[in-house]
Design a protein around this motif. Structure first.
Motif, PDB file in Angstrom:
ATOM      1  N   PHE A  74      -7.123  -1.680  -5.354  1.00  0.00           N
ATOM      2  CA  PHE A  74      -7.345  -0.859  -6.556  1.00  0.00           C
ATOM      3  C   PHE A  74      -6.977   0.658  -6.143  1.00  0.00           C
ATOM      4  O   PHE A  74      -6.307   1.446  -7.028  1.00  0.00           O
ATOM      5  N   VAL A  75      -7.642   1.229  -5.193  1.00  0.00           N
ATOM      6  CA  VAL A  75      -7.666   2.222  -4.898  1.00  0.00           C
ATOM      7  C   VAL A  75      -6.416   2.918  -4.021  1.00  0.00           C
ATOM      8  O   VAL A  75      -5.895   4.219  -4.369  1.00  0.00           O
ATOM      9  N   ASN A  76      -5.989   2.096  -3.490  1.00  0.00           N
ATOM     10  CA  ASN A  76      -4.792   2.563  -2.462  1.00  0.00           C
ATOM     11  C   ASN A  76      -3.806   1.302  -2.484  1.00  0.00           C
ATOM     12  O   ASN A  76      -3.602   0.938  -1.295  1.00  0.00           O
ATOM     13  N   PRO A  77      -3.074   1.052  -3.659  1.00  0.00           N
ATOM     14  CA  PRO A  77      -2.287  -0.277  -3.325  1.00  0.00           C
ATOM     15  C   PRO A  77      -0.943   0.040  -2.606  1.00  0.00           C
ATOM     16  O   PRO A  77      -0.454  -1.248  -2.171  1.00  0.00           O
ATOM     17  N   ASP A  78      -0.656   1.232  -2.136  1.00  0.00           N
ATOM     18  CA  ASP A  78       0.531   1.295  -1.101  1.00  0.00           C
ATOM     19  C   ASP A  78       0.126   0.980   0.185  1.00  0.00           C
ATOM     20  O   ASP A  78       0.720   0.154   0.717  1.00  0.00           O
ATOM     21  N   HIS A  79      -1.211   1.067   0.476  1.00  0.00           N
ATOM     22  CA  HIS A  79      -1.673   0.660   1.757  1.00  0.00           C
ATOM     23  C   HIS A  79      -1.897  -1.035   1.510  1.00  0.00           C
ATOM     24  O   HIS A  79      -1.486  -1.531   2.557  1.00  0.00           O
ATOM     25  N   ALA A  80      -2.103  -1.492   0.372  1.00  0.00           N
ATOM     26  CA  ALA A  80      -2.313  -2.848   0.453  1.00  0.00           C
ATOM     27  C   ALA A  80      -0.780  -3.663   0.486  1.00  0.00           C
ATOM     28  O   ALA A  80      -0.799  -4.452   0.879  1.00  0.00           O
ATOM     29  N   ALA A  81      -0.012  -2.967   0.097  1.00  0.00           N
ATOM     30  CA  ALA A  81       1.475  -3.211   0.121  1.00  0.00           C
ATOM     31  C   ALA A  81       2.172  -3.417   1.382  1.00  0.00           C
ATOM     32  O   ALA A  81       2.586  -4.127   1.994  1.00  0.00           O
ATOM     33  N   ALA A  82       1.476  -2.171   2.352  1.00  0.00           N
ATOM     34  CA  ALA A  82       2.110  -2.051   3.766  1.00  0.00           C
ATOM     35  C   ALA A  82       1.277  -3.188   4.446  1.00  0.00           C
ATOM     36  O   ALA A  82       1.895  -3.734   5.277  1.00  0.00           O
ATOM     37  N   VAL A  83       0.117  -3.546   4.141  1.00  0.00           N
ATOM     38  CA  VAL A  83      -0.620  -4.750   4.844  1.00  0.00           C
ATOM     39  C   VAL A  83       0.106  -5.952   4.503  1.00  0.00           C
ATOM     40  O   VAL A  83       0.232  -6.634   5.293  1.00  0.00           O
ATOM     41  N   LEU A 134       4.200 -10.679   5.648  1.00  0.00           N
ATOM     42  CA  LEU A 134       5.451 -10.935   5.231  1.00  0.00           C
ATOM     43  C   LEU A 134       5.956 -11.096   3.844  1.00  0.00           C
ATOM     44  O   LEU A 134       6.919 -11.706   3.646  1.00  0.00           O
ATOM     45  N   ILE A 135       4.941 -10.595   3.039  1.00  0.00           N
ATOM     46  CA  ILE A 135       5.450 -10.251   1.540  1.00  0.00           C
ATOM     47  C   ILE A 135       5.368  -8.865   1.188  1.00  0.00           C
ATOM     48  O   ILE A 135       4.683  -7.961   1.465  1.00  0.00           O
ATOM     49  N   SER A 136       6.672  -8.651   0.676  1.00  0.00           N
ATOM     50  CA  SER A 136       7.215  -7.332   0.196  1.00  0.00           C
ATOM     51  C   SER A 136       7.669  -7.498  -1.362  1.00  0.00           C
ATOM     52  O   SER A 136       7.734  -8.481  -2.018  1.00  0.00           O
ATOM     53  N   GLY A 137       7.756  -6.098  -1.864  1.00  0.00           N
ATOM     54  CA  GLY A 137       8.052  -5.997  -3.096  1.00  0.00           C
ATOM     55  C   GLY A 137       6.952  -6.105  -4.420  1.00  0.00           C
ATOM     56  O   GLY A 137       7.658  -6.303  -5.563  1.00  0.00           O
ATOM     57  N   LEU A 138       5.709  -6.221  -4.013  1.00  0.00           N
ATOM     58  CA  LEU A 138       4.746  -6.365  -5.205  1.00  0.00           C
ATOM     59  C   LEU A 138       4.635  -5.085  -5.715  1.00  0.00           C
ATOM     60  O   LEU A 138       4.322  -4.088  -4.913  1.00  0.00           O
ATOM     61  N   SER A 139       4.467  -4.984  -7.087  1.00  0.00           N
ATOM     62  CA  SER A 139       3.979  -3.943  -7.727  1.00  0.00           C
ATOM     63  C   SER A 139       2.714  -3.646  -7.543  1.00  0.00           C
ATOM     64  O   SER A 139       1.886  -4.527  -7.160  1.00  0.00           O
ATOM     65  N   ASN A 140       2.318  -2.357  -7.991  1.00  0.00           N
ATOM     66  CA  ASN A 140       0.973  -2.008  -8.096  1.00  0.00           C
ATOM     67  C   ASN A 140       0.236  -2.922  -9.186  1.00  0.00           C
ATOM     68  O   ASN A 140      -1.102  -3.157  -8.669  1.00  0.00           O
ATOM     69  N   GLN A 141       0.785  -3.109  -9.846  1.00  0.00           N
ATOM     70  CA  GLN A 141      -0.055  -3.947 -11.155  1.00  0.00           C
ATOM     71  C   GLN A 141      -0.223  -5.358 -10.490  1.00  0.00           C
ATOM     72  O   GLN A 141      -1.290  -5.968 -10.772  1.00  0.00           O
ATOM     73  N   MET A 142       0.588  -5.968  -9.636  1.00  0.00           N
ATOM     74  CA  MET A 142       0.351  -7.177  -9.080  1.00  0.00           C
ATOM     75  C   MET A 142      -0.839  -7.029  -8.039  1.00  0.00           C
ATOM     76  O   MET A 142      -1.658  -8.058  -8.058  1.00  0.00           O
ATOM     77  N   PHE A 143      -1.049  -5.865  -7.457  1.00  0.00           N
ATOM     78  CA  PHE A 143      -2.138  -5.813  -6.439  1.00  0.00           C
ATOM     79  C   PHE A 143      -3.459  -5.790  -7.448  1.00  0.00           C
ATOM     80  O   PHE A 143      -4.527  -6.052  -6.986  1.00  0.00           O
TER      81      PHE A 143
END
Length: 131
Positions: A30-39, A45-54
């Motif tokens: 919630f706080v840092n979805p860009d970090h979650a996306a990088a993780v 090996l999952i990419s392309g998820l939106s902030n809303q998906m996180f």
């Protein structure tokens, strides 16, 4: 103090500490979805998820870990927490091949043991539970 009481206290301490770690990883979505996306990209090996998906993933994970910390439906919530952490631990396997460059990753192993212990002894984990 009886053995049963001592076991209950020990399991409660494990449950609370595992919850704290899982809560921080959940809040990160919630706080840092860009970090979650990088993780997700680097370790799962999952990419392309939106902030809303996180936010959706985080909301589902939050419900599960709240069930876990309250001891609700232990068979399922404890199992899901064990599964989440096992996936996280094993997806980091390359980090263990350079141990002295990645020492913090080794903290995942005792937490994995704690998650397993909680699942395995879930019937004995009775303090501050709703189930």
């Amino acid at each position: 103090m009886s053995s049963d009481r001592r076991i209950s206290v020990a399991l409660l301490s494990l449950r609370l500490s595992v919850f704290l770690v899982m809560l921080m990883w959940t809040l990160d979505k919630f706080v840092n979805p860009d970090h979650a996306a990088a993780v997700y990209q680097n370790f799962y090996l999952i990419s392309g998820l939106s902030n809303q998906m996180f936010y959706v993933i985080g909301a589902i994970q939050l419900m599960i870990i709240l069930g876990f910390v309250t001891g609700f439906k232990k068979r399922w919530t404890y199992l899901l927490v064990l599964f989440f952490h096992a996936v996280s631990t094993f997806s980091s396997f390359p980090k263990y091949l350079a141990p002295f460059d990645n020492l913090l990753f080794f903290a995942a192993w005792p937490m994995l043991a704690a998650c397993f212990t909680l699942y395995y002894l879930r019937d004995m984990d009775t303090l501050w539970t709703v189930d």
